[in-house]
Scaffold this motif. Structure first.
Motif, PDB file in Angstrom:
ATOM      1  N   LEU A  76      16.303  -4.759 -27.375  1.00  0.00           N
ATOM      2  CA  LEU A  76      16.768  -3.734 -26.436  1.00  0.00           C
ATOM      3  C   LEU A  76      17.906  -4.163 -25.509  1.00  0.00           C
ATOM      4  CD1 LEU A  76      13.244  -2.512 -25.196  1.00  0.00           C
ATOM      5  CD2 LEU A  76      14.655  -1.477 -26.994  1.00  0.00           C
ATOM      6  N   PHE A  77      17.973  -5.464 -25.197  1.00  0.00           N
ATOM      7  CA  PHE A  77      18.775  -5.843 -24.024  1.00  0.00           C
ATOM      8  C   PHE A  77      20.120  -6.499 -24.320  1.00  0.00           C
ATOM      9  CE2 PHE A  77      14.489  -5.326 -22.516  1.00  0.00           C
ATOM     10  CZ  PHE A  77      14.705  -4.526 -21.406  1.00  0.00           C
ATOM     11  N   GLY A  78      20.998  -6.362 -23.315  1.00  0.00           N
ATOM     12  CA  GLY A  78      22.312  -6.995 -23.353  1.00  0.00           C
ATOM     13  C   GLY A  78      22.671  -7.470 -21.957  1.00  0.00           C
ATOM     14  N   ASP A  79      23.804  -8.159 -21.853  1.00  0.00           N
ATOM     15  CA  ASP A  79      24.229  -8.752 -20.573  1.00  0.00           C
ATOM     16  C   ASP A  79      25.545  -8.139 -20.103  1.00  0.00           C
ATOM     17  OD1 ASP A  79      22.087 -10.469 -21.005  1.00  0.00           O
ATOM     18  OD2 ASP A  79      23.358 -11.977 -21.985  1.00  0.00           O
ATOM     19  N   GLY A  80      25.771  -8.186 -18.806  1.00  0.00           N
ATOM     20  CA  GLY A  80      27.046  -7.688 -18.275  1.00  0.00           C
ATOM     21  C   GLY A  80      26.972  -7.477 -16.779  1.00  0.00           C
ATOM     22  N   ALA A  81      28.102  -7.082 -16.219  1.00  0.00           N
ATOM     23  CA  ALA A  81      28.166  -6.794 -14.781  1.00  0.00           C
ATOM     24  C   ALA A  81      29.155  -5.661 -14.543  1.00  0.00           C
ATOM     25  CB  ALA A  81      28.604  -8.038 -14.009  1.00  0.00           C
ATOM     26  N   GLY A  82      28.795  -4.803 -13.596  1.00  0.00           N
ATOM     27  CA  GLY A  82      29.700  -3.725 -13.196  1.00  0.00           C
ATOM     28  C   GLY A  82      29.762  -3.697 -11.682  1.00  0.00           C
TER      29      GLY A  82
ATOM     30  N   PHE B 185      26.278  -7.231 -25.811  1.00  0.00           N
ATOM     31  CA  PHE B 185      26.962  -8.463 -25.421  1.00  0.00           C
ATOM     32  C   PHE B 185      25.901  -9.462 -24.936  1.00  0.00           C
ATOM     33  CE2 PHE B 185      30.032  -5.054 -24.933  1.00  0.00           C
ATOM     34  CZ  PHE B 185      31.179  -5.581 -25.511  1.00  0.00           C
ATOM     35  N   VAL B 186      26.037 -10.706 -25.397  1.00  0.00           N
ATOM     36  CA  VAL B 186      25.047 -11.725 -25.023  1.00  0.00           C
ATOM     37  C   VAL B 186      25.771 -12.922 -24.429  1.00  0.00           C
ATOM     38  CG1 VAL B 186      23.335 -13.344 -25.949  1.00  0.00           C
ATOM     39  CG2 VAL B 186      23.393 -10.996 -26.783  1.00  0.00           C
ATOM     40  N   SER B 187      25.327 -13.344 -23.267  1.00  0.00           N
ATOM     41  CA  SER B 187      26.015 -14.480 -22.636  1.00  0.00           C
ATOM     42  C   SER B 187      25.622 -15.763 -23.351  1.00  0.00           C
ATOM     43  CB  SER B 187      25.711 -14.544 -21.137  1.00  0.00           C
ATOM     44  OG  SER B 187      24.440 -15.057 -20.924  1.00  0.00           O
ATOM     45  N   THR B 188      26.628 -16.543 -23.682  1.00  0.00           N
ATOM     46  CA  THR B 188      26.389 -17.846 -24.304  1.00  0.00           C
ATOM     47  C   THR B 188      26.811 -18.892 -23.267  1.00  0.00           C
ATOM     48  OG1 THR B 188      28.555 -17.650 -25.351  1.00  0.00           O
ATOM     49  CG2 THR B 188      26.637 -17.087 -26.699  1.00  0.00           C
ATOM     50  N   HIS B 189      28.113 -18.942 -22.964  1.00  0.00           N
ATOM     51  CA  HIS B 189      28.576 -19.888 -21.944  1.00  0.00           C
ATOM     52  C   HIS B 189      28.745 -19.238 -20.574  1.00  0.00           C
ATOM     53  CE1 HIS B 189      32.055 -18.012 -23.845  1.00  0.00           C
ATOM     54  NE2 HIS B 189      32.687 -18.157 -22.697  1.00  0.00           N
ATOM     55  N   GLU B 190      28.835 -17.889 -20.519  1.00  0.00           N
ATOM     56  CA  GLU B 190      29.080 -17.228 -19.231  1.00  0.00           C
ATOM     57  C   GLU B 190      27.802 -17.200 -18.398  1.00  0.00           C
ATOM     58  OE1 GLU B 190      29.250 -15.653 -22.163  1.00  0.00           O
ATOM     59  OE2 GLU B 190      31.308 -15.008 -22.538  1.00  0.00           O
ATOM     60  N   THR B 191      27.940 -17.489 -17.114  1.00  0.00           N
ATOM     61  CA  THR B 191      26.792 -17.376 -16.216  1.00  0.00           C
ATOM     62  C   THR B 191      26.798 -15.979 -15.597  1.00  0.00           C
ATOM     63  OG1 THR B 191      27.988 -18.085 -14.257  1.00  0.00           O
ATOM     64  CG2 THR B 191      26.965 -19.824 -15.602  1.00  0.00           C
ATOM     65  N   ILE B 192      25.701 -15.623 -14.973  1.00  0.00           N
ATOM     66  CA  ILE B 192      25.644 -14.322 -14.297  1.00  0.00           C
ATOM     67  C   ILE B 192      26.661 -14.289 -13.151  1.00  0.00           C
ATOM     68  CG2 ILE B 192      23.727 -14.968 -12.744  1.00  0.00           C
ATOM     69  CD1 ILE B 192      22.684 -12.065 -13.134  1.00  0.00           C
ATOM     70  N   THR B 193      26.893 -15.440 -12.524  1.00  0.00           N
ATOM     71  CA  THR B 193      27.891 -15.497 -11.444  1.00  0.00           C
ATOM     72  C   THR B 193      29.289 -15.237 -12.005  1.00  0.00           C
ATOM     73  OG1 THR B 193      26.506 -17.140 -10.352  1.00  0.00           O
ATOM     74  CG2 THR B 193      28.751 -16.903  -9.516  1.00  0.00           C
ATOM     75  N   ASP B 194      29.593 -15.814 -13.168  1.00  0.00           N
ATOM     76  CA  ASP B 194      30.905 -15.560 -13.806  1.00  0.00           C
ATOM     77  C   ASP B 194      31.103 -14.064 -14.012  1.00  0.00           C
ATOM     78  OD1 ASP B 194      31.279 -18.309 -14.102  1.00  0.00           O
ATOM     79  OD2 ASP B 194      30.540 -18.327 -16.187  1.00  0.00           O
ATOM     80  N   LEU B 195      30.076 -13.418 -14.557  1.00  0.00           N
ATOM     81  CA  LEU B 195      30.198 -11.987 -14.881  1.00  0.00           C
ATOM     82  C   LEU B 195      30.319 -11.149 -13.613  1.00  0.00           C
ATOM     83  CD1 LEU B 195      27.468 -11.801 -17.688  1.00  0.00           C
ATOM     84  CD2 LEU B 195      29.951 -11.820 -18.014  1.00  0.00           C
ATOM     85  N   ALA B 196      29.453 -11.427 -12.630  1.00  0.00           N
ATOM     86  CA  ALA B 196      29.461 -10.641 -11.385  1.00  0.00           C
ATOM     87  C   ALA B 196      30.784 -10.816 -10.639  1.00  0.00           C
ATOM     88  CB  ALA B 196      28.290 -11.055 -10.505  1.00  0.00           C
TER      89      ALA B 196
ATOM     90  N   GLY C 228      23.671  -1.900 -25.174  1.00  0.00           N
ATOM     91  CA  GLY C 228      22.222  -2.056 -25.086  1.00  0.00           C
ATOM     92  C   GLY C 228      21.796  -1.737 -23.663  1.00  0.00           C
ATOM     93  N   ASN C 229      20.608  -2.211 -23.310  1.00  0.00           N
ATOM     94  CA  ASN C 229      20.092  -1.986 -21.956  1.00  0.00           C
ATOM     95  C   ASN C 229      20.487  -3.196 -21.091  1.00  0.00           C
ATOM     96  OD1 ASN C 229      18.521  -1.839 -19.645  1.00  0.00           O
ATOM     97  ND2 ASN C 229      16.708  -1.063 -20.702  1.00  0.00           N
ATOM     98  N   THR C 230      21.325  -2.947 -20.098  1.00  0.00           N
ATOM     99  CA  THR C 230      21.765  -4.044 -19.217  1.00  0.00           C
ATOM    100  C   THR C 230      21.191  -3.871 -17.802  1.00  0.00           C
ATOM    101  OG1 THR C 230      23.811  -2.858 -18.712  1.00  0.00           O
ATOM    102  CG2 THR C 230      23.918  -4.500 -20.479  1.00  0.00           C
ATOM    103  N   SER C 231      20.036  -3.244 -17.729  1.00  0.00           N
ATOM    104  CA  SER C 231      19.326  -3.075 -16.454  1.00  0.00           C
ATOM    105  C   SER C 231      20.270  -2.539 -15.365  1.00  0.00           C
ATOM    106  CB  SER C 231      18.660  -4.405 -16.061  1.00  0.00           C
ATOM    107  OG  SER C 231      17.826  -4.229 -14.947  1.00  0.00           O
ATOM    108  N   SER C 232      20.310  -3.186 -14.206  1.00  0.00           N
ATOM    109  CA  SER C 232      21.069  -2.576 -13.090  1.00  0.00           C
ATOM    110  C   SER C 232      22.582  -2.630 -13.279  1.00  0.00           C
ATOM    111  CB  SER C 232      20.695  -3.228 -11.763  1.00  0.00           C
ATOM    112  OG  SER C 232      21.248  -4.510 -11.653  1.00  0.00           O
ATOM    113  N   ALA C 233      23.046  -3.310 -14.334  1.00  0.00           N
ATOM    114  CA  ALA C 233      24.494  -3.321 -14.597  1.00  0.00           C
ATOM    115  C   ALA C 233      24.919  -2.084 -15.383  1.00  0.00           C
ATOM    116  CB  ALA C 233      24.877  -4.582 -15.372  1.00  0.00           C
ATOM    117  N   SER C 234      23.960  -1.357 -15.941  1.00  0.00           N
ATOM    118  CA  SER C 234      24.330  -0.351 -16.946  1.00  0.00           C
ATOM    119  C   SER C 234      25.146   0.814 -16.379  1.00  0.00           C
ATOM    120  CB  SER C 234      23.090   0.138 -17.700  1.00  0.00           C
ATOM    121  OG  SER C 234      22.391   1.134 -17.005  1.00  0.00           O
ATOM    122  N   ILE C 235      24.794   1.299 -15.194  1.00  0.00           N
ATOM    123  CA  ILE C 235      25.537   2.448 -14.647  1.00  0.00           C
ATOM    124  C   ILE C 235      26.965   2.049 -14.228  1.00  0.00           C
ATOM    125  CG2 ILE C 235      25.609   4.104 -12.728  1.00  0.00           C
ATOM    126  CD1 ILE C 235      22.587   4.485 -13.086  1.00  0.00           C
TER     127      ILE C 235
END
Ligand code: UT7
Length: 317
Positions: free
Chosen positions: A154-160, A43-54, A273-280
């Motif tokens: 490798l990377f993707g976006d997201g929040a958990g 998943f790749v953020s286009t219009h979503e900000t990291i704040t939106d996702l979190a 993909g790899n979403t760093s600290s969001a992945s778990i």
């Protein structure tokens, strides 16, 4: 050990970027990405900000916990880079959710979620908080060099997110750090100043993949064995290990060395993909939603990455 998980949530951007599309941007193939990493799409953020996702992940976790934002005593967000150096991501999440509590960010790269759980445990243990929202949120696709095939695939976006309350779910936790800026580094945004060293304006991701792979496997295995021993459990007690979703081949080694079955190692790297600290936390919420994890199950989380940092924990859901 002081908390139990009472709610989980996740949010991802709308846009799905397939390997086929990535192979139109850089010299790579679906076959290479799949066999070397296990990734099919991200998943790749286009219009979503990291704040939106979190904030969206936090809102869902609160809903599942049956709690209101005003019930929160603390918000912690882990991220390698939010929209601003200040205000922090957690303060913006607090605003979006309508919470009233203190809020701060932490950065332990891909291990950030497990580091955050340790901090939340300390707050709850000391009686400084009863209800904590812990969010892992990343937009890694904004920090990679989209001309570098070694990293951009490798990377993707997201929040958990998880909501934590006083309880005895956490059975053991263990963190490590080994300072190193050669094997993995992300960005550097120093501005020009008449003083000191020359500015380095390099926002991108650099990784010695082979060496980080060795670190990840070594640290992951050691940490998992440490927390299993601290918690007094064996592989048979574990419903599922949720590894940081960095590479399918890392999961394979963890599975084989710990004598686990295929079903005991959580894998969503194919679609995240790899979403760093969001992945778990992304995986945790997905597995609970699918009914593959239920209350009473014992899980092990293991994270490793930039810093170099690592951490693992045993939790009874
Ligand atoms: O989240 C933080 C923690 N991160 C990790 O734990 C990641 C750990 N590392 C890894 O997952 C792997 O090292 C990578 C997936 C990053 C790389 O896989 P690798 O098997 O270590 O590949 P490599 O870097 O050794 O490259 C092998 C070959 C090279 O070609 P030559 O020199 O053998 O001819 C690369 O140039 O693959 C080539 N290559 C690619 N080919 C097609 C590298 N990237 C690509 C690509 N497409 N995207």
């Amino acid at each position: 050990m002081a908390f139990q998980i009472v709610g989980t949530g996740r949010a991802v951007p709308e846009y799905i970027l397939t390997n086929e599309e990535v192979s139109k941007l850089v010299d790579t193939t679906d076959e290479w990405i799949k066999t070397r990493t296990g990734i099919n799409s991200r998943f790749v953020s286009t219009h979503e900000t990291i704040t939106d996702l979190a904030a969206a992940a936090g809102k869902k976790a609160l809903e599942k916990a049956g709690l209101d934002a005003t019930d929160l005593d603390l918000i912690i967000c882990s991220t390698v880079m939010a929209e601003h150096a200040s205000p922090s991501l957690s303060c913006l999440v607090q605003k979006e959710l309508g919470a009233k509590c203190p809020a701060f960010d932490i950065n332990a790269a891909c291990s950030g979620f497990v580091y955050g759980l340790d901090i939340a445990d300390a707050y709850i243990s000391m009686g400084k908080a009863n209800t904590v929202l812990m969010v892992g949120a990343e937009v890694m696709t904004r920090h990679v060099d989209w001309t570098d095939r070694a990293s951009c695939v490798l990377f993707g976006d997201g929040a958990g997110a998880v909501v934590l309350q006083k309880g005895d779910g956490l059975k053991a936790i263990h963190l490590t750090a080994k300072g190193d800026d050669k094997l993995l580094s992300i960005g550097n945004t120093f501005c020009k100043s008449p003083f000191g060293r020359q500015p380095v304006l390099d926002p991108h991701f650099k990784m010695n993949g082979g060496e980080v792979f060795k670190f990840a496997v070594g640290a992951g295995l050691k940490d998992v064995k440490t927390v299993m021993s601290k918690a007094g459990i064996t592989s048979d007690d574990i419903k599922m290990v949720i590894p940081h979703q960095a590479n399918l081949r890392i999961f394979q080694v963890i599975k084989d060395k710990l004598g686990l079955s295929e079903d005991q190692v959580a894998s969503g790297i194919d679609h995240y993909g790899n979403t760093s600290s969001a992945s778990i936390p992304l995986m945790l919420d997905e597995l609970i939603e699918q009914g593959r994890l239920v209350p009473g199950d014992i899980i092990v989380m293991t994270a490793f990455g930039g810093g170099l940092t690592s951490g693992a924990c045993v939790i009874k859901l």
